[in-house]
Motif scaffolding. Sequence first.
Motif, PDB file in Angstrom:
ATOM      1  N   THR A 467       0.834  -1.213   0.000  1.00 62.12           N
ATOM      2  CA  THR A 467       0.000   0.000   0.000  1.00 62.12           C
ATOM      3  C   THR A 467       0.865   1.258   0.000  1.00 62.12           C
ATOM      4  OG1 THR A 467      -0.186  -0.202   2.409  1.00 62.12           O
ATOM      5  CG2 THR A 467      -1.991  -1.078   1.088  1.00 62.12           C
ATOM      6  N   HIS A 490      -4.522  -5.510  -3.252  1.00 62.93           N
ATOM      7  CA  HIS A 490      -5.891  -5.930  -2.937  1.00 62.93           C
ATOM      8  C   HIS A 490      -6.000  -7.454  -2.850  1.00 62.93           C
ATOM      9  CE1 HIS A 490     -10.367  -6.342  -3.833  1.00 62.93           C
ATOM     10  NE2 HIS A 490     -10.280  -5.724  -2.670  1.00 62.93           N
ATOM     11  N   TYR A 493      -4.607  -8.596   0.457  1.00 64.39           N
ATOM     12  CA  TYR A 493      -5.571  -8.407   1.538  1.00 64.39           C
ATOM     13  C   TYR A 493      -6.659  -9.482   1.489  1.00 64.39           C
ATOM     14  CZ  TYR A 493      -8.838  -6.116   4.708  1.00 64.39           C
ATOM     15  OH  TYR A 493      -9.672  -5.850   5.769  1.00 64.39           O
ATOM     16  N   ASP A 507     -11.601  -3.139   8.885  1.00 68.26           N
ATOM     17  CA  ASP A 507     -11.920  -3.829   7.635  1.00 68.26           C
ATOM     18  C   ASP A 507     -12.839  -2.975   6.775  1.00 68.26           C
ATOM     19  OD1 ASP A 507     -12.154  -6.092   5.791  1.00 68.26           O
ATOM     20  OD2 ASP A 507     -14.199  -6.244   6.552  1.00 68.26           O
ATOM     21  N   LYS A 509     -13.014   0.238   6.750  1.00 69.54           N
ATOM     22  CA  LYS A 509     -12.246   1.374   6.231  1.00 69.54           C
ATOM     23  C   LYS A 509     -11.281   0.952   5.126  1.00 69.54           C
ATOM     24  CE  LYS A 509     -12.409   3.973  10.576  1.00 69.54           C
ATOM     25  NZ  LYS A 509     -11.609   4.570  11.684  1.00 69.54           N
ATOM     26  N   ILE A 510     -10.769  -0.286   5.208  1.00 67.99           N
ATOM     27  CA  ILE A 510      -9.779  -0.744   4.240  1.00 67.99           C
ATOM     28  C   ILE A 510     -10.426  -1.364   3.002  1.00 67.99           C
ATOM     29  CG2 ILE A 510      -7.914  -2.436   3.883  1.00 67.99           C
ATOM     30  CD1 ILE A 510      -7.142  -1.997   6.809  1.00 67.99           C
ATOM     31  N   ASP A 511     -11.506  -2.118   3.192  1.00 67.59           N
ATOM     32  CA  ASP A 511     -12.088  -2.833   2.060  1.00 67.59           C
ATOM     33  C   ASP A 511     -13.614  -2.789   2.086  1.00 67.59           C
ATOM     34  OD1 ASP A 511     -11.466  -4.252  -0.317  1.00 67.59           O
ATOM     35  OD2 ASP A 511     -12.069  -6.136   0.612  1.00 67.59           O
ATOM     36  N   THR A 527     -14.135   4.781   1.777  1.00 62.39           N
ATOM     37  CA  THR A 527     -12.668   4.785   1.705  1.00 62.39           C
ATOM     38  C   THR A 527     -12.154   3.386   1.377  1.00 62.39           C
ATOM     39  OG1 THR A 527     -12.412   4.253   4.049  1.00 62.39           O
ATOM     40  CG2 THR A 527     -12.562   6.587   3.471  1.00 62.39           C
ATOM     41  N   GLY A 528     -10.833   3.283   1.214  1.00 63.15           N
ATOM     42  CA  GLY A 528     -10.190   1.986   1.094  1.00 63.15           C
ATOM     43  C   GLY A 528      -9.950   1.547  -0.338  1.00 63.15           C
ATOM     44  N   LEU A 552      -5.682   4.990   2.914  1.00 59.77           N
ATOM     45  CA  LEU A 552      -5.563   3.535   2.839  1.00 59.77           C
ATOM     46  C   LEU A 552      -4.269   3.071   3.487  1.00 59.77           C
ATOM     47  CD1 LEU A 552      -6.407   0.732   1.813  1.00 59.77           C
ATOM     48  CD2 LEU A 552      -5.318   1.299  -0.383  1.00 59.77           C
ATOM     49  N   ASN A 555      -4.480   3.407   7.321  1.00 60.58           N
ATOM     50  CA  ASN A 555      -5.324   2.397   7.962  1.00 60.58           C
ATOM     51  C   ASN A 555      -4.649   1.026   7.985  1.00 60.58           C
ATOM     52  OD1 ASN A 555      -7.536   4.030   8.665  1.00 60.58           O
ATOM     53  ND2 ASN A 555      -8.407   3.875   6.608  1.00 60.58           N
ATOM     54  N   VAL A 556      -3.936   0.688   6.910  1.00 59.17           N
ATOM     55  CA  VAL A 556      -3.202  -0.577   6.899  1.00 59.17           C
ATOM     56  C   VAL A 556      -2.098  -0.556   7.943  1.00 59.17           C
ATOM     57  CG1 VAL A 556      -1.668  -2.051   5.540  1.00 59.17           C
ATOM     58  CG2 VAL A 556      -3.767  -1.149   4.510  1.00 59.17           C
TER      59      VAL A 556
END
Length: 691
Positions: A467, A490, A493, A507, A509-511, A527-528, A552, A555-556
Amino acid sequence: MWDEAFPSFLIGLREGLEAGLIVSILVATLVRAGQKGRLPQVWTGVAAAVALSLSFGAVLTFTAANLSGHAQEAFGGVLSLIAVGFVTAMVFWMRRSARTLSADIKEKVQASLAMGAGALVLTSFLAVAREGLETSLFLWTNARTAGESTGPIIGAAVGLLLSVALCWGLYRRALRMNLTKFFTITGAGLIVVAAGVLGYGLRDLQESGLVGGGSSYAFDLSGHLDASSWYATLVQGTLNLTVTMTVLQVVGYIAYLSIVMTLFIEGVRGGKAAPAPAPAAAAAAAVEAKPAADAADAEQAGPVRTGRPRWVLPTALVAVPVVVAGAVIAVSDGKQDSSATVAVSEKECGKGFGNPQPGQQVFQMHNTGDKVSEVYLVNPGTGAVYGEIEGLAPGTTRALTATIGSGDYAWRCVPTGGTTATSATVHVSGGAEVKAVKPVSEDDLKAPLDSYKDYVTKGLATLMTQTQKIQTDVHGGDLNAAKADWLTAHLQYASLGAAYGTFADLDKKIDGRADGYADKAQDPGFTGFLRLEYGLWHGQSAADLTPVADELAQNVAKLVHDFPTQDFDPGDLPLRAHEILENTLQFELTGDTDMGSGTNLATTQANLAGTQELLTLLRPLLDERDPQVLVRVDAGMKRVGDLVAAAHTADGWTPLDKLPDGTRRQLNGATGQLLEDLSPIPALLEIRKAA
């Protein structure tokens, strides 16, 4: 529905016509002998045979419903083989006996007339009961194969009604048909159908564990043929041939079909060479009694005095099988309703547990303590669980249904915050072996959980690097590189799918998906990865996507920091194996998460990889409890994996909406079947305190 109805239609038509011809010959013989007054005795025997056949079908259904899963497979498999034997014998019997059928029945009728009413009732009963019992067994086998479909019942009903109409037409001389050809053609058709039933029965025996070779497949065409397509459904419904068959099924099918069909055809040729009357003679004998002479015959014969009202014997003989079947069910239900109440508490665990009989039992579990309790019916030596109730509140009673076989049994009461108690052991003999579930404790799941956490931790470290690379691409304005790096990150993840339940709010927020946001993809709260995908494939500028890529990456990084300190429930681990692909079917394979890249199938492949990683960790525990589950799951994983891999070409991943309709149906069907195969895993690996 016709594909499932046709085999039953064929058996109903042929068996119905055979029974109808026999009844016609009986009736014609009595009419010509001037004994029309004794026709009620014939109908009494026929009605009793029909009632017995219906009762036989009810008993089969009731018995199968009260067996365990593996026992049901074994029961169905054995009965399928018996049905094949009956049908084969019936086909050859009719071919051999048709020429003398009329003479044989006339001879029996003459003997019965000399012996009295009971003999005539018995003659007609035995003549029809054979056909009825064969029909019931074969129809029950077909109905079990079709599951909840009503096709077999409808097909049988149509076949029987048509056979009645044909017999009536033959009797009244309103219809002429070549019965030799009819029984030859239907006999050949039933041999083909019986070969399929044999293959289905052998598969049942393999799945029950009585016969080996359940994982040795002769072919697996699921990657090339859609099992839900009309043509596959037609072949499966009529011939019981499926897209995946074991070596034993194929060998049994081919051997039966080649041997039996050869003998049948040779017999037909041999029959043609001999100057003997055709089976049509049976029908001719049945119609020799002319309707115009019926009244005169009746007057000449006069009423037959039996010393009792005519309705007594028919009513009694028809009612007896029904009453007996009802009594069996009522007695069985009574045993369950009146089962002794079993106490559940630290001090009285198992009180009231007497000497259970083999078979399915219903126990009324009553919590006599002051704590919420879990209760298990166990083998005290191994801890294997035969039945359980969770969260039984004080003062409440709940029913626990369990199948009892030969072995040792005891109750184990596990009150919350209290002391575990185990009842005295009761030994049961005379029953079949019953499969139990070996309990799983938190300690059993500790090693898989630790390995899983290591897998996710390493995967997250890789994800953070990926990321950050996307972030660099976007900051530098290289959006083509960002697209390629986005897909790599992606998929990384998605391969950590087992961790979805532990990523909590991060999760989303990321995906997370755009569903639920007022402005969908344009909403600031969206987002994400999917938000970044939308921007990259919808022409947004690097300046517009910079804050998206930054958020992104942040958050990761936060997930990497938080993950080692999060609490994990070991009991959630077995759930993930099903949940990952459940989400895949719901979101990826519907295209719901495609925001422009057309890479849903790539994500599906990554989800399969995450599921496979989890299954590898859980495999030792599953092998100890039900190895056949993994046999089915492994085959399903391969089917889905091959279908997905075929969508990856040198030009990239085929978008979901560009897949041929047939291929997409195959993929959805294979994934749905895989989910069914995965569904027993959470129950098998549920943490129990019975050990």
